[in-house]
Write a protein that holds these residues in place. Structure first.
Motif: not given
Length: 430
Positions: A60-61, A64-65, A114-117, A122, A124, A211
């Motif tokens: 995922d990294i 997507k991230e 990291r581009y995540e919610r 946690r 970015r 997840k």
């Protein structure tokens, strides 16, 4: 016009919070040094290929991230999403494998992206602390790395901890497990999410880390990696457990523990917080062994193991457990000056005090004496040094102990060594 505010998923760490960060960094670094790990600092951005190859393009990294951009030379660069790939790239580039002192034991700290919610603990942009030990395939080194992690957390005051370990096996064991997983998931593959359907061909082990589908019935019945370990991998895992038992480090074995990066084999581990109220995501730290990564970067066959934790999550755990965190440190002395000449003399005195290692400050807003005393209180100053026209005429200052309320005159020529001695005496009594 865009509001001049923080980008989402970032934070300002203000002066009143920075002491906690410094304490975590200090304890982590000192513990690493006690274990003979040396610090390394790598760039915040690297060529994108470093992470695509090092982290794994099925993760995922990478998919997507990552924050990836083109520079003016049309080269693809990426803000580092984790630390291992950069450290291994540096290990190969600088031929650290050629040093006679092996294994090479390194630690690092710094911002990752990291581009995540964004959610609690946690971000970015987050700060990671990690270690890498390269050059030994000993399960005892795996145990040492886990002991180091537990030591850092205990020295910081954490007690609600659970170490979870697993073995992913060597290449042969992983191939056998991969085939068993594909056979298990293939008939019902259409019931899994789109990401899992893509992972099925590239890296079916990653399905176990999904997840979205973590509650899917197929997950509970998936073949265990521990049932597919060959003799060598079984012995390796047995020696790791034996060493952890010898060090009296408690652990649990979880056959479903899969690290999210493609380069892991043999040992995988996570450290969880069991503190009540910590939150749904309990992982504080993850790590594991990677025995093929150095070769991917063009280096010789070199085994490695490491871990990394985010300082933000560690702070959350410390707060949840109610660990006493360091608060703002007070000044040793605050110089109170009245009148232009006194302010000028205060500047010289302030400079001399600081040269002697005394933490000191003065008023720059031309406040009245009462307001300057309030400032001394606000800064938790141990001593107030008062300079007015009368004191200047006698070449002295009135020094007041803020807690005891006692005061005395001290000659300006003697003031710096006198105050230094008083402060040392107080430290000795503490």
């Amino acid at each position: 016009m865009m509001a001049m505010q923080l980008p989402r998923g970032t934070q300002d760490i203000l002066p009143e919070d920075i002491l906690v960060w410094k304490q975590i960094e200090k304890v982590s670094m000192e513990t690493c040094e006690a274990y003979n790990f040396k610090e390394i600092r790598t760039p915040i951005f690297e060529h994108t290929e470093v992470f695509a190859r090092g982290v794994g393009d099925t993760t995922d990294i990478v998919q997507k991230e990552m924050y990836t951009f083109k520079d003016r030379g049309d080269r693809s660069l990426t803000l580092r999403p984790e630390g291992t790939a950069s450290v291994v790239r540096a290990f190969v580039e600088h031929k650290l494998y050629g040093s006679p002192a092996q294994p090479t034991k390194l630690f690092y700290t710094g911002p990752m992206f990291r581009y995540e919610r964004p959610q609690a603990g946690r971000m970015r942009q987050f700060v990671q602390f990690g270690v890498e030990a390269l050059g030994s395939a000993s399960p005892q080194l795996d145990a040492e790395v886990m002991a180091l992690l537990m030591d850092i957390c205990r020295r910081l005051g954490l007690t609600h901890l659970k170490l979870v370990i697993n073995s992913l096996g060597d290449t042969e064991s992983r191939v056998a497990h991969r085939e068993a997983l594909m056979k298990h998931f293939e008939p019902e593959l259409h019931t899994l999410c789109g990401d899992c359907q893509q992972r099925f061909e590239k890296n079916p082990l990653r399905i176990l880390d999904c997840k979205k589908d973590h509650a899917h019935p197929l997950m509970a019945t998936a073949p265990s990696v521990l049932d597919h370990l060959n003799e060598e991998s079984s012995q390796y895992f047995a020696e790791l457990k034996q060493t952890l038992d010898l060090l009296e480090i408690p652990y649990e074995v979880d056959a479903n523990l899969v690290r999210g990066l493609d380069y892991y084999n043999h040992t995988a581990f996570e450290l969880m917080s069991t503190a009540p109220g910590f939150g749904a995501i309990t992982t504080l730290c993850g790590g594991g062994r990677y025995n093929g990564l150095v070769e991917q970067f063009g280096g010789p066959e070199t085994p490695g193991i490491g871990f990394a934790f985010s300082i933000e999550r560690l702070i959350l755990a410390l707060k949840t457990e109610g660990v006493a965190l360091p608060t703002a440190q007070g000044l040793d002395a605050y110089v109170i000056a009245l009148g232009k000449d006194a302010h000028m003399q205060a500047m010289k005195l302030l400079y001399d005090l600081r040269q002697a290692g005394v933490h000191a400050d003065k008023d720059y807003l031309d406040k009245k004496m009462k307001a300057q005393f309030k400032a001394a209180d606000r800064y938790h100053a141990k001593y107030a040094v008062i300079l007015g026209e009368d004191e200047l005429a006698r070449s002295c200052a009135v020094v007041k102990h803020m807690q005891r309320g006692t005061q005395q005159e001290v000659a300006l020529s003697e003031l710096v060594p006198w105050l230094r001695q008083e402060l040392e005496g107080e430290e000795h009594h503490e």
